[in-house]
Design a protein around this motif. Structure first.
Motif, PDB file in Angstrom:
ATOM      1  N   ASP A  95     -10.468 -15.575  15.659  1.00  0.00           N
ATOM      2  CA  ASP A  95      -9.485 -14.862  16.469  1.00  0.00           C
ATOM      3  C   ASP A  95      -8.535 -14.077  15.581  1.00  0.00           C
ATOM      4  N   LEU A  96      -8.048 -14.763  14.529  1.00  0.00           N
ATOM      5  CA  LEU A  96      -7.112 -14.136  13.599  1.00  0.00           C
ATOM      6  C   LEU A  96      -7.754 -12.918  12.942  1.00  0.00           C
ATOM      7  N   LEU A  97      -9.002 -13.098  12.527  1.00  0.00           N
ATOM      8  CA  LEU A  97      -9.716 -12.008  11.875  1.00  0.00           C
ATOM      9  C   LEU A  97      -9.862 -10.829  12.825  1.00  0.00           C
ATOM     10  N   ASN A  98     -10.208 -11.159  14.075  1.00  0.00           N
ATOM     11  CA  ASN A  98     -10.349 -10.090  15.066  1.00  0.00           C
ATOM     12  C   ASN A  98      -9.066  -9.309  15.239  1.00  0.00           C
ATOM     13  N   ILE A  99      -7.944 -10.051  15.206  1.00  0.00           N
ATOM     14  CA  ILE A  99      -6.659  -9.359  15.331  1.00  0.00           C
ATOM     15  C   ILE A  99      -6.451  -8.436  14.135  1.00  0.00           C
ATOM     16  N   LEU A 100      -6.707  -8.979  12.931  1.00  0.00           N
ATOM     17  CA  LEU A 100      -6.385  -8.236  11.717  1.00  0.00           C
ATOM     18  C   LEU A 100      -7.223  -6.971  11.548  1.00  0.00           C
ATOM     19  N   ILE A 101      -8.427  -6.943  12.158  1.00  0.00           N
ATOM     20  CA  ILE A 101      -9.212  -5.712  11.997  1.00  0.00           C
ATOM     21  C   ILE A 101      -9.090  -4.788  13.207  1.00  0.00           C
ATOM     22  N   SER A 102      -8.247  -5.177  14.170  1.00  0.00           N
ATOM     23  CA  SER A 102      -8.175  -4.325  15.359  1.00  0.00           C
ATOM     24  C   SER A 102      -7.246  -3.138  15.117  1.00  0.00           C
ATOM     25  N   GLU A 103      -7.614  -1.993  15.722  1.00  0.00           N
ATOM     26  CA  GLU A 103      -6.806  -0.788  15.590  1.00  0.00           C
ATOM     27  C   GLU A 103      -5.429  -0.996  16.199  1.00  0.00           C
ATOM     28  N   SER A 104      -5.393  -1.648  17.339  1.00  0.00           N
ATOM     29  CA  SER A 104      -4.120  -1.740  18.054  1.00  0.00           C
ATOM     30  C   SER A 104      -3.123  -2.558  17.254  1.00  0.00           C
ATOM     31  N   PHE A 105      -3.620  -3.548  16.509  1.00  0.00           N
ATOM     32  CA  PHE A 105      -2.711  -4.353  15.696  1.00  0.00           C
ATOM     33  C   PHE A 105      -2.024  -3.494  14.642  1.00  0.00           C
ATOM     34  N   TRP A 106      -2.789  -2.679  13.923  1.00  0.00           N
ATOM     35  CA  TRP A 106      -2.193  -1.866  12.860  1.00  0.00           C
ATOM     36  C   TRP A 106      -1.345  -0.746  13.421  1.00  0.00           C
ATOM     37  N   ALA A 107      -1.751  -0.198  14.577  1.00  0.00           N
ATOM     38  CA  ALA A 107      -0.924   0.828  15.215  1.00  0.00           C
ATOM     39  C   ALA A 107       0.418   0.221  15.601  1.00  0.00           C
ATOM     40  N   ALA A 108       0.384  -1.014  16.130  1.00  0.00           N
ATOM     41  CA  ALA A 108       1.635  -1.679  16.521  1.00  0.00           C
ATOM     42  C   ALA A 108       2.475  -1.984  15.291  1.00  0.00           C
ATOM     43  N   SER A 109       1.823  -2.399  14.189  1.00  0.00           N
ATOM     44  CA  SER A 109       2.579  -2.716  12.968  1.00  0.00           C
ATOM     45  C   SER A 109       3.381  -1.513  12.498  1.00  0.00           C
ATOM     46  N   LEU A 110       2.721  -0.350  12.481  1.00  0.00           N
ATOM     47  CA  LEU A 110       3.405   0.850  12.004  1.00  0.00           C
ATOM     48  C   LEU A 110       4.527   1.242  12.970  1.00  0.00           C
ATOM     49  N   ARG A 111       4.260   1.039  14.281  1.00  0.00           N
ATOM     50  CA  ARG A 111       5.280   1.382  15.275  1.00  0.00           C
ATOM     51  C   ARG A 111       6.511   0.484  15.091  1.00  0.00           C
ATOM     52  N   ILE A 112       6.258  -0.812  14.930  1.00  0.00           N
ATOM     53  CA  ILE A 112       7.378  -1.748  14.755  1.00  0.00           C
ATOM     54  C   ILE A 112       8.101  -1.471  13.428  1.00  0.00           C
ATOM     55  N   ALA A 113       7.334  -1.005  12.446  1.00  0.00           N
ATOM     56  CA  ALA A 113       7.931  -0.775  11.116  1.00  0.00           C
ATOM     57  C   ALA A 113       8.823   0.455  11.097  1.00  0.00           C
ATOM     58  N   THR A 114       8.599   1.412  12.040  1.00  0.00           N
ATOM     59  CA  THR A 114       9.283   2.708  11.928  1.00  0.00           C
ATOM     60  C   THR A 114      10.809   2.600  11.818  1.00  0.00           C
ATOM     61  N   PRO A 115      11.477   1.877  12.753  1.00  0.00           N
ATOM     62  CA  PRO A 115      12.939   1.809  12.600  1.00  0.00           C
ATOM     63  C   PRO A 115      13.342   1.135  11.285  1.00  0.00           C
ATOM     64  N   LEU A 116      12.517   0.181  10.834  1.00  0.00           N
ATOM     65  CA  LEU A 116      12.827  -0.491   9.568  1.00  0.00           C
ATOM     66  C   LEU A 116      12.692   0.472   8.395  1.00  0.00           C
ATOM     67  N   ILE A 117      11.710   1.378   8.474  1.00  0.00           N
ATOM     68  CA  ILE A 117      11.541   2.358   7.384  1.00  0.00           C
ATOM     69  C   ILE A 117      12.802   3.208   7.261  1.00  0.00           C
ATOM     70  N   PHE A 118      13.272   3.720   8.411  1.00  0.00           N
ATOM     71  CA  PHE A 118      14.515   4.508   8.368  1.00  0.00           C
ATOM     72  C   PHE A 118      15.655   3.671   7.791  1.00  0.00           C
ATOM     73  N   GLY A 119      15.795   2.463   8.290  1.00  0.00           N
ATOM     74  CA  GLY A 119      16.929   1.616   7.892  1.00  0.00           C
ATOM     75  C   GLY A 119      16.887   1.255   6.424  1.00  0.00           C
ATOM     76  N   VAL A 120      15.694   0.874   5.962  1.00  0.00           N
ATOM     77  CA  VAL A 120      15.608   0.415   4.577  1.00  0.00           C
ATOM     78  C   VAL A 120      15.804   1.597   3.619  1.00  0.00           C
ATOM     79  N   LEU A 121      15.349   2.791   4.003  1.00  0.00           N
ATOM     80  CA  LEU A 121      15.598   3.969   3.155  1.00  0.00           C
ATOM     81  C   LEU A 121      17.089   4.272   3.087  1.00  0.00           C
ATOM     82  N   GLY A 122      17.757   4.154   4.227  1.00  0.00           N
ATOM     83  CA  GLY A 122      19.199   4.413   4.258  1.00  0.00           C
ATOM     84  C   GLY A 122      19.949   3.428   3.381  1.00  0.00           C
TER      85      GLY A 122
END
Lengths: 314, 505
Positions: free
Chosen positions: A3-30
């Motif tokens: 199950d874990l492996l399936n999550i880690l190779i799924s497109e939606s998981f990585w798309a969500a990771s980048l989406r969740i990371a976006t505000p953090l990217i702005f914040g951490v750069l600031g």
């Protein structure tokens, strides 16, 4: 395990990771920009709220989406300027000033929202940024959904990583910012303004932080709620240390945290019956602490971080 | 032919609150000249140069600098940028270098446009390499400055000034951090630059190098200029008299036969948190009625040695014995009990508790003494009486024994510490940089006290970076280098200097 492996190779998981990371990217750069110049900006949590509220409200009042982004950045810059005045020429405690800005900016945002919308029970919605649909690229397997179906603000965040990296590594301004965070005397002795550089870095960094907030109301969601920033600013403060004040590593750290968060949501649905949900909610933070402990053992802090500098005192 | 004037200071005065730092000081500098600015600590040398460079705004007076054509122009005061533009470069005692960027970036910082999209590093590098070739100031350009040696950092500082086309170079105590050999290199570099047309003002309180190296000497005392002469007409006694206002008594040192060992370190090894604290198989015996000098460049294990003797560090191997008795698991309290008195390196932070009164600081190492306390309560009156007596005996001056110790000047803090240490009649005294930062009068008093303690029968470990101090006081001299201790076979400063630098055994 599969199950874990399936999550880690799924497109939606990585798309969500980048989406969740976006505000953090702005914040951490600031935060990185402020700290490279030698000033800790704990106003970040409040500046996120200001960015979220102002960006959303500008759009709700009829400005375009990019107008909203601009308004959010300016609002963040104004609170950054306040922090800059208090900590740079006045040399007050950076911790106290930063926490004060967070409390003040959060309350001011809530107050403005309530004053503008006294009788609203469910928050009004705006039409947020839509996922870019780039012909051909969006249809690529894996990379298409992960990279090319994100919103414009995610792309802006990635662009900012490049920009901050380029400024710090390749321009005279970047050299001066790094120098002022290491030894302000080195900058002063060469006839540059310590105050100007530090205040400029804080104002620019705060504008970036506010964009992180704006992403929440204008891209991730479509409305402003109380408590929606939910500690993201504090996570950024930790991520800067994790990143060793390097923009590239900051991007990596933010995506890593995003991945932890995306994973916890998915594990919760898979295994929610067995384990209380709160355990999963804690997971990204615990994993972050572990990652931080490992990464932060050997970091070189900007030497002048937290140390005020006064003209004429050597 | 009269030499061309490149700089005049006229009637400069500066007060900090009630303290007069400079009072009506005038100076003239000629082209191609090395002017030494000499004076005790606190005589106002650095303040004067900071006014020249625009870090401080003078209360009165004016400055004129020759422009590229040699015509004297008034310099706007209080603006470092204006001083830079007028061709004045200053190398501070504490280097103004950012350690996280390389030498090239430190040198070009501020003279390239901040907002340009591309930096022209190749042109900058070519220019710097040209300057290095002419002056001999060799330094690696591409390594973060944090990784350079002190001598290299100083060269980067001078390169910074030359890159800005400095015609006047101000060096604030440039040799304080250098080995004798590095200092000689610096002087020959400066000679080359002076031959090239540079004019140099050189702040120092070391008579020897001033006499060897300058063309003209100006002496400051209490903020006033008290004398000026060509170096050829100067001699050591004459200048020293000007600096302190009276002949300095040479500390008289009698020959005394040493007694039994009071401190024995045998094969002591310490793996410190940094190289500054590491020791490798150090053996050292200090006898009664003997001063053992430990010479060395800062950061070669002095602090590790001091920490072992003070009981702050437990050695990883080897033994420490005081008066023949081995000390197991040494702690500061055990060492004090065994008869060790400590004069710490950082007197402001480790020597006193600044917020507590002078009187309290004087008894802080013997709070269990029944004279000082009874039934766990301090005897205030006894403490005050003790303090009044010691303040007189050791000449501790300041706002009174009831005042917080941090209000004392550096010299008086040191006298307070001496009073506290010597009153206990310690068997062994650890004196770590005991005269650093003190003026001549206070330094002489410290040396005198150490000799008195020696005559009384104490053994003394004198750790100092000032070779003259060690040569003047010590009976035996060791050199510490990379955590290893070697006895110096001679008392010749040249030889010891080479050992400090690790050039020869």
């Amino acid at each position: 395990m599969t199950d874990l492996l399936n999550i880690l190779i799924s497109e939606s998981f990585w798309a969500a990771s980048l989406r969740i990371a976006t505000p953090l990217i702005f914040g951490v750069l600031g935060a990185l920009l402020c700290e490279r110049a030698g000033v800790l900006n704990l106003g970040i949590e409040g500046i996120f709220v200001v960015g979220a509220m102002c960006g959303w409200m500008a759009v709700w009042l009829g400005a375009g989406l990019w107008g909203g982004v601009l308004v959010a950045a300016c609002a963040g810059a104004i609170f950054g300027l306040l922090h800059a005045i208090l900590t740079v020429p006045l040399g007050l405690s950076q911790h106290v000033s930063g926490l004060g800005i967070t409390l003040f900016a959060t309350s001011a945002s809530y107050f403005t929202y309530r004053t503008a919308l006294p009788n609203v029970s469910s928050p009004p919605r705006i039409e947020p940024f839509q996922a870019l649909d780039i012909p051909v690229l969006s249809d690529l397997p894996f990379l298409g959904p992960v990279l090319f179906q994100q919103t414009a603000l995610t792309w802006l965040a990635l662009l900012m990583v490049l920009l901050v990296w380029y400024v710090l590594q390749r321009t005279g301004l970047g050299v001066a910012i790094k120098a002022v965070g290491d030894n302000p005397d080195s900058v002063d002795a060469q006839g540059l303004s310590v105050y100007g550089l530090r205040m400029g870095a804080i104002v620019a960094g705060s504008a970036l932080m506010a964009l992180g907030g704006a992403f929440l109301t204008m891209s991730a969601f479509d409305a402003f709620f109380f408590g929606m920033v939910n500690g993201r600013g504090w996570v950024c403060i930790a991520l800067v240390i994790f990143a060793g004040w390097q923009p590239g590593k900051a991007l990596f750290g933010a995506v890593l945290f995003g991945a932890f968060d995306a994973l916890q949501v998915r594990l919760q649905t898979e295994m929610g019956a067995l384990v209380p949900g709160q355990i999963f909610l804690m997971a990204p933070y615990i994993l972050s602490i572990i990652a931080l402990v490992i990464a932060a053992r050997s970091v070189d802090y900007p030497r002048a971080l937290l140390t005020p500098w006064f003209k004429g005192q050597r | 032919m009269t030499p061309k004037t490149v700089l005049t200071l006229t009637g400069l005065s500066k007060r900090f609150g009630p303290v007069i730092a400079n009072d009506d000081v005038s100076l003239t500098l000629h082209k191609g000249e090395v002017l030494a600015l000499l004076g005790e600590n606190g005589a106002g040398k650095t303040t004067l140069m900071n006014m020249l460079f625009g870090h401080y705004l003078p209360d009165a007076g004016r400055v004129e600098v020759a422009d590229a054509q040699g015509i004297l122009e008034p310099l706007p005061l209080g603006h470092p940028q204006a001083a830079l533009a007028a061709g004045i470069g200053m190398v501070h005692q504490h280097f103004a270098l950012a350690e996280n960027i390389n030498a090239l970036d430190n040198i070009t910082l501020g003279s390239e446009p901040l907002l340009a999209l591309r930096r022209n590093r190749a042109a900058a590098r070519a220019r710097i390499e040209g300057i290095i070739a002419r002056s001999g100031l060799k330094a690696p350009l591409d390594v973060p400055v944090g990784q350079l040696s002190v001598g290299e950092r100083q060269r980067v500082e001078i390169l910074k000034a030359l890159y800005r086309d400095a015609r006047i170079l101000v060096l604030d105590e440039p040799t304080a951090v250098l080995t004798p050999q590095e200092a000689d290199t610096l002087f020959s570099n400066i000679r080359a630059m002076v031959a090239d047309g540079l004019s140099v003002i050189f702040i120092s309180h070391k008579l020897r190098e001033v006499l060897a190296f300058s063309d003209r000497i100006a002496v400051l005392r209490h903020g006033k200029k008290v004398g000026e002469m060509a170096t050829t007409e100067a001699d050591e006694a004459k200048i020293a008299r000007m600096m302190v206002g009276a002949d300095t008594p040479k500390v008289a040192r009698d020959q005394i036969a040493a007694g039994a060992p009071v401190l024995s370190l045998t094969n002591v090894a310490v793996k410190g948190r940094s190289e500054r604290e590491s020791l490798e198989h150090v053996s050292l015996t200090v006898n009664a009625r003997e001063i053992v000098g430990i010479a060395g460049i800062s950061g070669n294990g002095q602090s590790g040695l001091a920490r072992v003797i003070a009981g702050l560090t437990t050695p990883d191997a080897g033994t420490v014995a005081v008066d023949g008795a081995a000390i197991e698991n040494p702690t500061p309290a055990r060492m004090v009990e065994a008869g060790v008195g400590r004069i710490p390196e950082d007197r402001h932070h480790e020597g006193i508790v600044g917020a507590m009164s002078v009187a309290e600081n004087m008894v802080i190492e013997r709070l269990d003494d029944p004279d000082i306390q009874s039934m766990g309560l301090l005897r205030r009156e006894a403490i005050s009486e003790n303090a009044a007596r010691l303040a007189t005996a050791y000449d501790v001056r300041g706002p009174g024994v009831g005042a917080p110790a941090r209000l004392l000047s550096g010299g008086n803090i040191q006298k307070l510490i001496l009073a506290r240490v010597f009153e206990r009649s310690p068997r062994l005294i650890l004196a770590n940089q005991p005269t650093r930062g003190l003026d001549m009068g206070a330094a002489a008093a410290v040396g005198q006290r150490l000799l008195e303690a020696r005559a009384r029968g104490a053994g003394i470990v004198l750790i100092s970076e000032d070779l003259d101090e060690i040569l003047g006081l010590a009976d035996r001299i060791f050199v510490i280098r990379d955590g290893q201790l070697t006895q110096a076979p001679t008392t010749e400063r040249e030889q010891i200097g080479l050992m400090m630098a690790g050039v020869a055994a």
